[in-house]
Design an enzyme around this catalytic site. Structure first.
Site, mmCIF file in Angstrom:
data_model
loop_
_atom_site.group_PDB
_atom_site.id
_atom_site.type_symbol
_atom_site.label_atom_id
_atom_site.label_comp_id
_atom_site.label_asym_id
_atom_site.label_seq_id
_atom_site.Cartn_x
_atom_site.Cartn_y
_atom_site.Cartn_z
ATOM 1 N N GLU A 120 0.927 -1.295 0.270
ATOM 2 C CA GLU A 120 -0.414 -0.102 -0.061
ATOM 3 C C GLU A 120 0.602 1.250 0.148
ATOM 4 O O GLU A 120 0.706 2.053 -0.697
ATOM 5 C CB GLU A 120 -0.804 0.002 0.798
ATOM 6 N N SER A 148 -49.403 -30.350 37.032
ATOM 7 C CA SER A 148 -49.108 -30.439 38.005
ATOM 8 C C SER A 148 -48.264 -29.928 38.844
ATOM 9 O O SER A 148 -47.863 -30.161 40.452
ATOM 10 C CB SER A 148 -48.617 -32.280 38.348
#
Length: 792
Positions: A109, A481
């Site tokens: 770069e 239950s």
């Protein structure tokens, strides 16, 4: 005067041809004009730069650079469970970015990054010459110019933007050090796959932190900034490798690496991270957290790098997720096959088949281990199918058990599996494949620490991608239950004890007792076993026993009792049907309620988030420490102890006896629950007292319907609980609850001390005839008379 001749006179200059003179004059004027134009252009450029410079944006924000960081959610043991935000990013200081990666980036770069002042004039001239010689374009932007462009400028390619880019670069170079500029660049640049910065890209592409990158991997990542899509190694591996090799050559040319390092890197095969599965074990957890955090911080929660630390343990979460998923798939195997998910018209030629299958399966995403496939051949004894990867499979009779009816020639067209059918496959741990279907049934699992309320695992359904409804927190279902213990807890405060004998005999109630219509309740097994202890009645989940207890204590009394456990009275109407769990609860509510028994009678509030920090680890919010908060008692310690004794009997000899026998430990407590017509299946239970862990499982359909005649909480939900507890309790010793003051043991069972001298209830309903018609629920005055009768 001498007659000798003098010096010769100089020859007159030769006149230039008229055409040449004219040309020179024109050239002179052109040079003068060009020089004037150049000076004017420079003057204009200077004026433009001078006028533009004050208008440049303030670049001081780079000094305190705050990137858009996603919200990340971590388990209690530091495992990343999920993240939310448009960008994936991990901000890493330059000191922690490996030098090999810095060198790779600079090589491709901006090789002269440390020599120029923001604009590389030599590099720009070289790029211009290269562009004249070659068709491909050479870039001339420095890293500083890329930072200026990425932060402050648009992507348009104009002379004005280029001027601003140059000026901004010069301004940035005066403000920041080279190291800081490179740090900002390497954390900001977009690298594909929603990854911003090299740290995020390292995780996305290689599944590892920056520190673990090899030279070959660093070179691959360094090739991404130019064109993230074009050089994506997952999407375009061939093109990406070419770019990587070019970067390695550049690094060698510029002296960053030697030839041996280059050759070793070129020879290294790269392993890319597998794509993230669509479904994650903690999707319901992270979505719940996302909603809470966004509610607190707004949309900024997605960009300010919040780190949310949870109470959930990653190991517990994974085991709970797999246990619930396995139970729901096992249930689905017992259901009739509903037919393929779709059908694809397949080409006759094999060359086009793979592409057509891949395209068709885009509409059928995989759901964890349930993968979509297209059938290419089908017979009653074998099915051939293609996966989206192109892999071909052959499934024999063993893997076709769940879909046998769909392979018969006489099967209905909507049911039949044939060439082109889209089906679901699952691979067993042994490597064999079977054909299944996506479950319609749903489930929920939640576990928490009964002392702190810390949620350890939360699974809100079978698959978040299929159904985002969180059944742990949003599903209001009848508990059946599994609600009975709270009726029994109230009864203990009114003279009942585990040894109280209650008649398990038929009952009939008119409409006034139930709030709706006449009611003749039944036991699940259809049998009436006559007089039995309260302990036995709960262990065997006898409905007649629970109804008689509620009738004696009073539905209104129990309704006023249950808020101690976190229930909402309005959701539990004061009718006798409350004894069978006809109200509505959420699984999280049930976990909170059972925690009161598990911790000895103290109120507890579920807690999911421990703390929220910013990107630097500064604590922004912290949950209150349960250990420091003043405890609030929900029920008497004696009540909790006796209820523990009753619930321990359920897991020892009752409807959940499989718990103790499977886990081989006695410190387990809980209650099964199956609602009328087997619409909801529950198990709620815990281990205690040390360390203490509550877990609740629910299974049912979103649109309530019958699960099946033989489906119960003990058969459906309990196995999930056992699988989870087997993991969570591994290596922990068995513990016992200490007996609190005020209890006396008589005949092997516990009683409140004040009820040992004839004040308690010894028996209930023994005089009821086998088929007697019971009266409506008694009034408070009548109820007191009944209790007084038993006390006397």
């Amino acid at each position: 005067m001498s007659d000798s001749p003098g010096p010769a006179a100089p020859a007159p200059p030769r006149a230039l041809p008229a055409g040449v003179g004219t040309a020179l004059r024109v050239l002179g004027w052109l040079l003068l004009g060009g020089l004037t134009l150049a000076c004017s252009a420079l003057l204009l450029l200077g004026i433009a730069l001078a006028s533009a410079y004050p208008k440049l944006p303030d670049v001081h924000s780079l000094v305190d650079y705050r990137p858009k960081l996603p919200m990340r959610i971590y388990s209690a043991d530091g495992v990343l469970l999920g993240e939310f935000g448009e960008e994936r990013r991990n901000y890493v200081p330059i000191s922690r970015i490996p030098q090999v990666l810095q060198d790779a980036v600079l090589a491709i770069e901006d090789a002269r990054f440390y020599q120029h002042g923001g604009v590389d004039y030599r590099g720009a001239l070289r790029a211009a010459l290269e562009n004249l010689r070659e068709v491909r374009s050479q870039g001339a932007s420095t890293i500083t110019m890329q930072v200026a462009r990425n932060f402050y400028l648009s992507s348009e390619k104009t002379l004005t933007r280029k001027i601003y880019e140059i000026l901004l670069s010069l301004k940035i170079e005066r403000l920041l050090s080279k190291q800081k500029i490179l740090e900002v660049y390497m954390n900001q640049i977009y690298l594909g796959q929603r990854a911003h910065g090299f740290a995020a890209a390292s995780e996305v592409y290689f599944g590892k932190p920056l520190a673990d990158l090899s030279l070959a991997e660093a070179a691959m990542l360094a090739g991404l900034p130019k064109a993230p899509s074009a050089y994506n190694p997952i999407v375009n591996p061939k093109r990406a490798v070419q770019r990587q090799r070019y970067i390695l050559e550049r690094m060698a040319e510029q002296g960053f690496i030697d030839a041996a390092q280059r050759d070793a890197a070129l020879a290294q095969p790269l392993q890319y991270r597998a794509a993230r599965p669509v479904t994650q074990p903690a999707d319901f957890v992270t979505e719940t957290v996302r909603q809470l955090v966004v509610g607190q911080y707004g949309e900024d929660a997605y960009t300010r790098g919040l780190q949310v630390h949870l109470t959930v343990r990653s190991g517990d979460q994974g085991v709970a997720y797999r246990a619930l998923r396995r139970a729901l798939l096992d249930f689905e195997r017992r259901r009739p096959y509903r037919g393929p998910e779709g059908h694809v018209d397949l080409p006759a030629d094999a060359a086009s088949l793979d592409t057509r299958v891949a395209e068709a399966l885009e509409e059928y995403p995989d759901h964890d281990d349930l993968v979509a496939a297209v059938v290419t051949e089908a017979s009653p004894r074998e099915v051939a199918a293609l996966l989206r990867s192109g892999e071909g499979l052959r499934i024999g009779p063993e893997g076709l058990r769940a879909v046998g009816a769909a392979l018969k020639p006489q099967a209905a067209s909507s049911l039949r599996i044939r060439r082109g059918s889209v089906v679901r496959l699952q691979r067993s741990p042994r490597g064999s494949w079977s054909v299944l279907q996506l479950p319609e049934v749903e489930g929920a699992f939640v576990s928490l620490d009964p002392h702190s309320g810390d949620i350890r695992a939360l699974v809100g359904g079978f698959d978040y991608q299929l159904n985002k409804f969180n059944h742990v927190t949003q599903a209001w279902r009848q508990p059946g239950s599994s609600f009975k213990p709270f009726v029994y807890s109230a009864a203990l405060e009114h003279g009942f004890s585990p040894s109280t004998v209650v008649n398990d005999a038929p009952l009939f109630f008119d409409a006034g007792s139930t709030g709706s219509q006449p009611w003749e309740p039944k036991n699940y097994d259809g049998q009436f076993d006559g007089p039995m202890s309260l302990r036995r009645g709960l262990a065997k989940s006898k409905n007649m026993v629970s109804i008689r207890v509620l009738q004696a204590v009073g539905p209104e009394v129990v309704q006023q009792w249950i808020p101690r456990f976190g229930f909402e009275p309005a959701r539990h109407p004061a009718y006798l049907t409350m004894a069978l769990g006809a109200g509505t609860v959420t699984p999280l509510q049930m976990a909170q309620a059972y925690a009161v028994f598990a911790n000895g009678g103290w109120q507890v509030r579920p807690r999911l988030i421990l703390r929220i920090t910013d990107m630097h680890g500064k604590v922004l919010a912290r949950a209150p420490d349960a250990a420091q908060a003043p405890p609030q008692r929900a029920i008497d310690a004696r009540n909790a102890f006796v209820m523990n004794s009753l619930l321990q009997e359920v897991t020892r000899s009752g409807t959940a006896a499989r718990a103790q026998s499977s886990l081989r430990r006695s410190d387990l407590f809980g209650k099964t629950g199956t609602t009328n017509d087997s619409i909801d299946a529950w198990f709620a239970g815990y281990q205690g007292p040390d360390p203490g862990l509550v877990a609740v499982v629910w299974i049912g359909y979103d649109q309530p319907r019958k699960l099946g005649d033989r489906e119960t909480g003990g058969g459906l939900a309990l196995p999930v609980w056992i699988d989870y507890m087997g993991f969570a309790l591994r290596g922990l010793p068995v513990s016992e609850y200490a007996v609190p003051d005020g209890l006396v043991q008589i005949g092997g069972d516990w009683r409140y001390e004040e009820y040992t001298q004839g004040g308690g209830i010894e028996a209930l309903g023994l005089d009821d005839p086998p088929a007697a018609s019971a009266p409506a629920a008694p009034s408070p005055d009548e109820r007191r008379s009944i209790l007084d009768l038993f006390r006397n």
